[in-house]
Design a protein around this motif. Structure first.
Motif, PDB file in Angstrom:
ATOM      1  N   PHE A  54     -56.795 -26.760 -16.224  1.00 39.04           N
ATOM      2  CA  PHE A  54     -57.773 -26.758 -15.137  1.00 39.04           C
ATOM      3  C   PHE A  54     -59.077 -26.180 -15.660  1.00 39.04           C
ATOM      4  O   PHE A  54     -59.078 -25.397 -16.604  1.00 39.04           O
ATOM      5  CB  PHE A  54     -57.286 -25.893 -13.973  1.00 39.04           C
ATOM      6  CG  PHE A  54     -55.879 -26.160 -13.543  1.00 39.04           C
ATOM      7  CD1 PHE A  54     -55.572 -27.245 -12.739  1.00 39.04           C
ATOM      8  CD2 PHE A  54     -54.844 -25.329 -13.953  1.00 39.04           C
ATOM      9  CE1 PHE A  54     -54.261 -27.499 -12.350  1.00 39.04           C
ATOM     10  CE2 PHE A  54     -53.529 -25.568 -13.564  1.00 39.04           C
ATOM     11  CZ  PHE A  54     -53.239 -26.660 -12.756  1.00 39.04           C
ATOM     12  N   HIS A  55     -60.172 -26.525 -15.006  1.00 32.76           N
ATOM     13  CA  HIS A  55     -61.443 -25.878 -15.336  1.00 32.76           C
ATOM     14  C   HIS A  55     -61.922 -25.120 -14.113  1.00 32.76           C
ATOM     15  O   HIS A  55     -61.511 -25.395 -12.983  1.00 32.76           O
ATOM     16  CB  HIS A  55     -62.485 -26.896 -15.813  1.00 32.76           C
ATOM     17  CG  HIS A  55     -62.866 -27.894 -14.776  1.00 32.76           C
ATOM     18  ND1 HIS A  55     -63.873 -27.678 -13.867  1.00 32.76           N
ATOM     19  CD2 HIS A  55     -62.374 -29.125 -14.509  1.00 32.76           C
ATOM     20  CE1 HIS A  55     -63.991 -28.736 -13.086  1.00 32.76           C
ATOM     21  NE2 HIS A  55     -63.083 -29.626 -13.442  1.00 32.76           N
ATOM     22  N   SER A  56     -62.788 -24.155 -14.348  1.00 32.42           N
ATOM     23  CA  SER A  56     -63.193 -23.267 -13.281  1.00 32.42           C
ATOM     24  C   SER A  56     -64.546 -22.650 -13.605  1.00 32.42           C
ATOM     25  O   SER A  56     -64.960 -22.628 -14.768  1.00 32.42           O
ATOM     26  CB  SER A  56     -62.136 -22.149 -13.153  1.00 32.42           C
ATOM     27  OG  SER A  56     -62.547 -21.144 -12.266  1.00 32.42           O
ATOM     28  N   ALA A  57     -65.181 -22.099 -12.574  1.00 35.28           N
ATOM     29  CA  ALA A  57     -66.334 -21.238 -12.806  1.00 35.28           C
ATOM     30  C   ALA A  57     -65.843 -20.015 -13.576  1.00 35.28           C
ATOM     31  O   ALA A  57     -64.637 -19.744 -13.642  1.00 35.28           O
ATOM     32  CB  ALA A  57     -66.954 -20.819 -11.477  1.00 35.28           C
ATOM     33  N   MET A  58     -66.744 -19.290 -14.148  1.00 37.81           N
ATOM     34  CA  MET A  58     -66.377 -18.124 -14.963  1.00 37.81           C
ATOM     35  C   MET A  58     -65.978 -16.910 -14.115  1.00 37.81           C
ATOM     36  O   MET A  58     -65.392 -15.965 -14.629  1.00 37.81           O
ATOM     37  CB  MET A  58     -67.542 -17.734 -15.873  1.00 37.81           C
ATOM     38  CG  MET A  58     -67.911 -18.821 -16.875  1.00 37.81           C
ATOM     39  SD  MET A  58     -66.692 -19.041 -18.169  1.00 37.81           S
ATOM     40  CE  MET A  58     -67.194 -17.792 -19.320  1.00 37.81           C
ATOM     41  N   LYS A  59     -66.309 -16.941 -12.831  1.00 38.60           N
ATOM     42  CA  LYS A  59     -65.962 -15.845 -11.927  1.00 38.60           C
ATOM     43  C   LYS A  59     -65.508 -16.434 -10.599  1.00 38.60           C
ATOM     44  O   LYS A  59     -65.885 -17.536 -10.233  1.00 38.60           O
ATOM     45  CB  LYS A  59     -67.177 -14.945 -11.669  1.00 38.60           C
ATOM     46  CG  LYS A  59     -67.651 -14.191 -12.870  1.00 38.60           C
ATOM     47  CD  LYS A  59     -68.830 -13.317 -12.505  1.00 38.60           C
ATOM     48  CE  LYS A  59     -69.288 -12.547 -13.736  1.00 38.60           C
ATOM     49  NZ  LYS A  59     -70.394 -11.655 -13.434  1.00 38.60           N
ATOM     50  N   GLY A  60     -64.686 -15.663  -9.870  1.00 36.19           N
ATOM     51  CA  GLY A  60     -64.287 -16.102  -8.544  1.00 36.19           C
ATOM     52  C   GLY A  60     -62.898 -15.610  -8.170  1.00 36.19           C
ATOM     53  O   GLY A  60     -62.190 -14.998  -8.984  1.00 36.19           O
ATOM     54  N   THR A  61     -62.530 -15.889  -6.940  1.00 29.40           N
ATOM     55  CA  THR A  61     -61.257 -15.431  -6.391  1.00 29.40           C
ATOM     56  C   THR A  61     -60.073 -15.902  -7.221  1.00 29.40           C
ATOM     57  O   THR A  61     -59.158 -15.133  -7.519  1.00 29.40           O
ATOM     58  CB  THR A  61     -61.102 -15.915  -4.935  1.00 29.40           C
ATOM     59  OG1 THR A  61     -62.203 -15.414  -4.177  1.00 29.40           O
ATOM     60  CG2 THR A  61     -59.799 -15.454  -4.324  1.00 29.40           C
TER      61      THR A  61
END
Length: 157
Positions: A54-61
């Motif tokens: 998966f890919h994601s933002a570098m910060k978050g819940t």
């Protein structure tokens, strides 16, 4: 599984269904309530072991929860179609679904590009050129799947 007649036990069939899906929903331990998020994904099978990327933002819940507890569950489905039965005055749905569990880790910088390549191949028939610099500002996650189960409802008749 209550409906054994719908259960899918063949590993290769489970993989074929996963290959047809375009969204994977992951459930994380959110404390008081589960935290569920739909994600694009890539699929890799090595020596009978399934890995999801998966890919994601570098910060978050999502990343905060994974840092606290790397265990996760997932679900994906495809082939959904409403089936109306006028004579019986009812309806049903056809589908194929795969669910499972595993652990998620955030990949180090040197493993991001190969994982993003796997993710991109899931959505493009051939290698799709993309800006590899995106890896610098993207978190890439790898789920090592430990349990898999599948279920299918075929059209009536």
């Amino acid at each position: 599984m209550r409906r054994k007649d719908r259960e899918i036990t063949d590993f290769q069939e489970l993989v074929r269904i996963m290959e047809q899906c375009d969204v994977c929903r992951i459930a994380l331990n959110g404390g008081d309530f589960p935290y569920i998020v739909p994600l694009n994904f890539g699929l890799e099978v090595k020596d009978g072991q399934v890995f999801l990327y998966f890919h994601s933002a570098m910060k978050g819940t999502k990343l905060d929860l994974i840092a606290r507890d790397s265990r996760a569950a997932f679900e994906m489905d495809c082939g959904r179609q409403l089936v109306l039965c006028q004579e019986d005055m009812n309806c049903t749905m056809t589908y194929a679904s795969v669910m499972g569990r595993g652990t998620i880790e955030v990949l180090p910088e040197e493993e991001k590009i190969p994982a993003l390549d796997i993710l991109m191949r899931h959505y493009h028939a051939e290698d799709f050129p993309y800006d590899k610099n995106v890896a610098k500002v993207t978190a890439v996650l790898k789920m090592t799947v430990t349990d898999l189960t599948g279920k299918r409802r075929n059209p009536p008749g």
